[in-house]
Design a protein around this motif. Structure first.
Motif, short mmCIF file in Angstrom:
data_model
loop_
_atom_site.label_atom_id
_atom_site.label_comp_id
_atom_site.label_asym_id
_atom_site.label_seq_id
_atom_site.Cartn_x
_atom_site.Cartn_y
_atom_site.Cartn_z
N LEU A 1 -32.07 -41.63 11.53
CA LEU A 1 -31.47 -40.66 10.62
C LEU A 1 -30.53 -39.71 11.37
CD1 LEU A 1 -31.37 -39.64 7.71
CD2 LEU A 1 -33.28 -38.13 8.24
N THR A 2 -30.95 -39.23 12.53
CA THR A 2 -30.09 -38.33 13.30
C THR A 2 -28.90 -39.06 13.90
OG1 THR A 2 -31.52 -38.65 15.24
CG2 THR A 2 -31.96 -36.73 13.86
N LEU A 3 -29.06 -40.36 14.15
CA LEU A 3 -27.96 -41.14 14.72
C LEU A 3 -26.91 -41.48 13.67
CD1 LEU A 3 -26.98 -42.72 17.29
CD2 LEU A 3 -28.22 -44.70 16.37
N THR A 4 -27.35 -41.76 12.44
CA THR A 4 -26.43 -42.28 11.43
C THR A 4 -26.25 -41.37 10.22
OG1 THR A 4 -28.19 -43.43 10.21
CG2 THR A 4 -27.17 -44.60 12.05
N HIS A 5 -27.24 -40.49 9.93
CA HIS A 5 -27.24 -39.68 8.71
C HIS A 5 -27.09 -40.57 7.47
CE1 HIS A 5 -26.97 -36.02 11.10
NE2 HIS A 5 -26.01 -36.60 11.79
N SER A 6 -27.71 -41.73 7.54
CA SER A 6 -27.53 -42.73 6.48
C SER A 6 -28.86 -43.22 5.95
CB SER A 6 -26.73 -43.93 7.03
OG SER A 6 -26.76 -45.01 6.14
N GLY A 7 -29.03 -43.09 4.62
CA GLY A 7 -30.21 -43.67 3.99
C GLY A 7 -30.17 -45.18 4.02
N THR A 8 -28.97 -45.76 3.96
CA THR A 8 -28.84 -47.21 4.03
C THR A 8 -29.36 -47.75 5.35
OG1 THR A 8 -26.90 -47.11 2.58
CG2 THR A 8 -27.21 -49.13 3.86
N ALA A 9 -29.03 -47.05 6.45
CA ALA A 9 -29.51 -47.48 7.76
C ALA A 9 -31.03 -47.42 7.84
CB ALA A 9 -28.89 -46.61 8.85
N LEU A 10 -31.63 -46.37 7.27
CA LEU A 10 -33.09 -46.29 7.23
C LEU A 10 -33.67 -47.45 6.45
CD1 LEU A 10 -34.01 -42.53 6.63
CD2 LEU A 10 -34.61 -43.94 8.58
N GLY A 11 -33.02 -47.80 5.34
CA GLY A 11 -33.50 -48.93 4.54
C GLY A 11 -33.42 -50.24 5.30
N TRP A 12 -32.35 -50.43 6.06
CA TRP A 12 -32.22 -51.66 6.85
C TRP A 12 -33.31 -51.74 7.92
CZ3 TRP A 12 -30.02 -56.10 6.12
CH2 TRP A 12 -28.94 -56.21 5.27
N VAL A 13 -33.60 -50.63 8.57
CA VAL A 13 -34.64 -50.63 9.60
C VAL A 13 -35.98 -51.03 9.00
CG1 VAL A 13 -36.01 -49.13 11.11
CG2 VAL A 13 -33.52 -49.01 11.16
N ALA A 14 -36.32 -50.43 7.84
CA ALA A 14 -37.58 -50.78 7.19
C ALA A 14 -37.56 -52.23 6.72
CB ALA A 14 -37.83 -49.83 6.01
N GLY A 15 -36.44 -52.65 6.12
CA GLY A 15 -36.35 -54.01 5.60
C GLY A 15 -36.46 -55.07 6.68
N LEU A 16 -35.81 -54.80 7.83
CA LEU A 16 -35.85 -55.78 8.93
C LEU A 16 -37.24 -55.87 9.55
CD1 LEU A 16 -32.40 -55.00 10.57
CD2 LEU A 16 -33.08 -57.15 9.47
N GLN A 17 -38.02 -54.81 9.48
CA GLN A 17 -39.38 -54.88 10.00
C GLN A 17 -40.28 -55.74 9.12
OE1 GLN A 17 -41.24 -51.13 11.30
NE2 GLN A 17 -39.20 -50.23 11.43
N PHE A 18 -40.02 -55.72 7.81
CA PHE A 18 -40.89 -56.46 6.89
C PHE A 18 -40.33 -57.81 6.47
CE2 PHE A 18 -42.33 -52.07 6.29
CZ PHE A 18 -43.69 -52.24 6.47
N ALA A 19 -39.06 -58.07 6.77
CA ALA A 19 -38.47 -59.36 6.40
C ALA A 19 -39.20 -60.54 7.03
CB ALA A 19 -36.98 -59.38 6.77
#
Length: 543
Positions: A46-64
């Motif tokens: 979040l501090t690196l990107t200020h992006s909710g989309t980036a947070l979603g990708w991190v979570a999605g890639l962990q569970f994919a």
């Protein structure tokens, strides 16, 4: 050595088995470390990107990987020695945490690297999770599985409670890199525990095994043929999709409104003066006030729940109630996204208040729906700017930025950032304790309305704000009240049959009269005069 098939009694009976006791205790350490890393990774992204989309990708890639390859992860756990699998997976977890540590400390963080490591973490989890769960059977035997399963859930929930709390303190004190490093170290405890466990022969049955290509399909057919399992998996899938990431969503909400509000407070003074309430309302728009020496003591940006009385009536308020919003919100043209973000923020924090009230009900041993906050809550949002304290030799009592008080809400939900713990809560003995700055979490203060509901069993959270630190401390807060129609009085679950000293409180009467009362107590004479004359008020400060 055979596993005893006779189940000892007691909730903690499984811990009498030496190997499971080692496995459970070392696993608790690792679970806490993993929970710490989860918070740190979300915050770092979040501090690196200020992006909710980036947070979603991190979570999605962990569970994919679990979604794509989960069936075959179970097949691997069935066909290979589970203790060996766990030794390998825990080692890979440690390597992943070490790589995150290196990325942070190197100063060359790249989002794609975090995506790769998140996906790799999910791949390891795909094998580790079924191996870990089925390994418990080898340690305790089938008779103790229910008690061991309960202890496993206890470990996970304890880690989810303890880990984020530790992570929040460490992120603010020493940074995310050290959190990743501590998580890597935690896996050495697990590895040592696994190596000390005495290998046992697995309980096996003579069954035919399908080829690798058909093993996953066999598991899927087994589940779909049993309606009770289909129901369980469906409920779990819905919860995992829509509820598990609620803390991440709240962090994102808090960060966005906080950041935008902070940018408003960072505007040049001449621009901020244009954001003062045109009618002198202290709970609308930008305002600041000086201390007794003329120095800036507090600066804030206030937002009402509705923009104006028309919007309030459209939302269902009566014409009389809508007069509360005749003094309009002031939205900065420099930040066009603040209005929509604030509305989502208020809704999310009202949901937090409902959850906290449910927890209070559980602690007080009353039904979860006891506290009638309802759907039509009344909220106010504020972003505060408390300046740094460059003056030496003053006690806490001499450098108060906000005097001791209790909020008139049911609950107040707070988010804060800064390099010092400005807010202090009052203990029952009259002493003060600091409220820690937690970048990954929210703080909740009990308001006076909750005291009325519980006939005094829950005391209001009296607090104050003390200056300190080398940086400006900022916070955002949402004050949550029940609907304006509510009369708050002791609820039946708490009412004293002999009568109560608590007077009923009308939310409408309190809300409609609080501005005049507030300015009489805390405002300066010129500010009260501006309010009564329906004109803007901007305080002068010397520093």
């Amino acid at each position: 050595m055979a596993v005893n098939s006779t189940a000892p009694t007691g909730v903690f009976a499984a811990l009498r088995v030496r190997d499971y006791r080692i496995y459970w205790s070392t696993g608790l350490v690792s679970n806490i470390g993993s929970a710490m890393q989860g918070v740190a990774l979300d915050w770092f992204v979040l501090t690196l990107t200020h992006s909710g989309t980036a947070l979603g990708w991190v979570a999605g890639l962990q569970f994919a990987p679990v979604l794509l390859f989960g069936l075959w992860g179970g097949v691997v756990a069935d066909r290979y020695d589970r203790r060996t699998l766990l030794l390998w997976t825990q080692t890979l977890y440690a390597v992943q945490a070490l790589l995150l540590t290196v990325i942070v400390f190197s100063g060359h963080a790249a989002l794609w690297l975090l995506y790769v490591l998140s996906f790799a973490l999910g791949c390891v989890f795909t094998v580790e999770n079924p191996a870990r769960l089925s390994f418990v059977t080898e340690l305790v035997g089938r008779a103790l599985i229910p008690k061991a399963a309960g202890l496993n859930i206890l470990s996970l929930n304890a880690a989810r409670l303890i880990g984020p709390a530790i992570a929040g303190v460490l992120i603010g004190a020493i940074g995310t890199g050290w959190v990743f490093a501590l998580n890597a170290v935690s896996f050495t405890v697990v590895l040592a525990g696994l190596l000390s466990i005495r290998p046992r022969a697995r309980e096996t049955r003579a069954v035919s095994r399908p080829p690798w290509t058909g093993a996953g399909a066999e598991g899927l057919r087994y589940v779909t043929a049993r309606p009770e399992l289909v129901g369980v998996f469906t409920i779990f899938g819905l919860a995992a999709t829509f509820a598990v990431n609620f803390p991440t969503t709240l962090t994102l909400f808090a960060g966005r409104v906080f950041d935008v509000g902070s940018r408003v407070l960072d505007l040049p003074r001449e621009e901020k003066e244009q954001l003062a309430s045109p009618t002198g309302h202290p709970y609308r728009g930008w305002r600041q006030w000086p201390d007794d020496f003329g120095r800036l003591e507090l600066e804030r940006f206030d937002i009402g729940q509705y923009d104006d009385s028309d919007a309030a009536e459209a939302a269902g308020l009566t014409p009389e109630q809508a007069t509360l919003y005749a003094h309009t919100d002031v939205w900065p043209p420099q930040e066009p996204g603040l209005r929509a973000a604030t509305q989502r923020y208020q809704d999310a924090f009202a949901d937090v208040a409902r959850r906290v009230l449910g927890l209070y009900a559980r602690v007080l041993d009353v039904p979860a729906e006891t506290f009638p906050l309802g759907d039509d809550v009344c909220t106010t949002t504020v972003v505060n700017n408390y300046p740094k304290w460059p003056y030496d030799g003053a006690s806490d009592d001499e450098k108060l930025l906000l005097l001791e008080h209790a909020d008139s809400s049911a609950l107040t939900v707070l988010y804060q950032e800064g390099d010092y713990t400005g807010p202090q809560g009052r203990r029952p003995d009259g002493t003060w304790t600091s409220v820690p700055v937690r970048h990954d979490a929210l703080q909740v203060f009990t308001g006076t309305l909750l005291t009325n509901w519980t006939d005094g069993r829950l005391r209001p959270g009296r607090h104050r704000v003390v200056a300190g630190g080398t940086l400006t401390r900022r916070s955002s807060a949402v004050f949550v009240h029940p609907s304006l129609d509510t009369v708050v009085e002791p609820l039946p679950a708490f009412a004293d049959p002999d009568g109560s000293d608590v007077e009923p409180v009308s939310v409408w009467e309190r809300a409609s009269g609080n501005v005049e009362e507030y300015l009489r107590v805390f405002g300066r004479p010129e500010q009260l005069a501006a309010w009564r004359e329906n004109r803007p008020y901007v305080a002068e400060v010397t520093a």
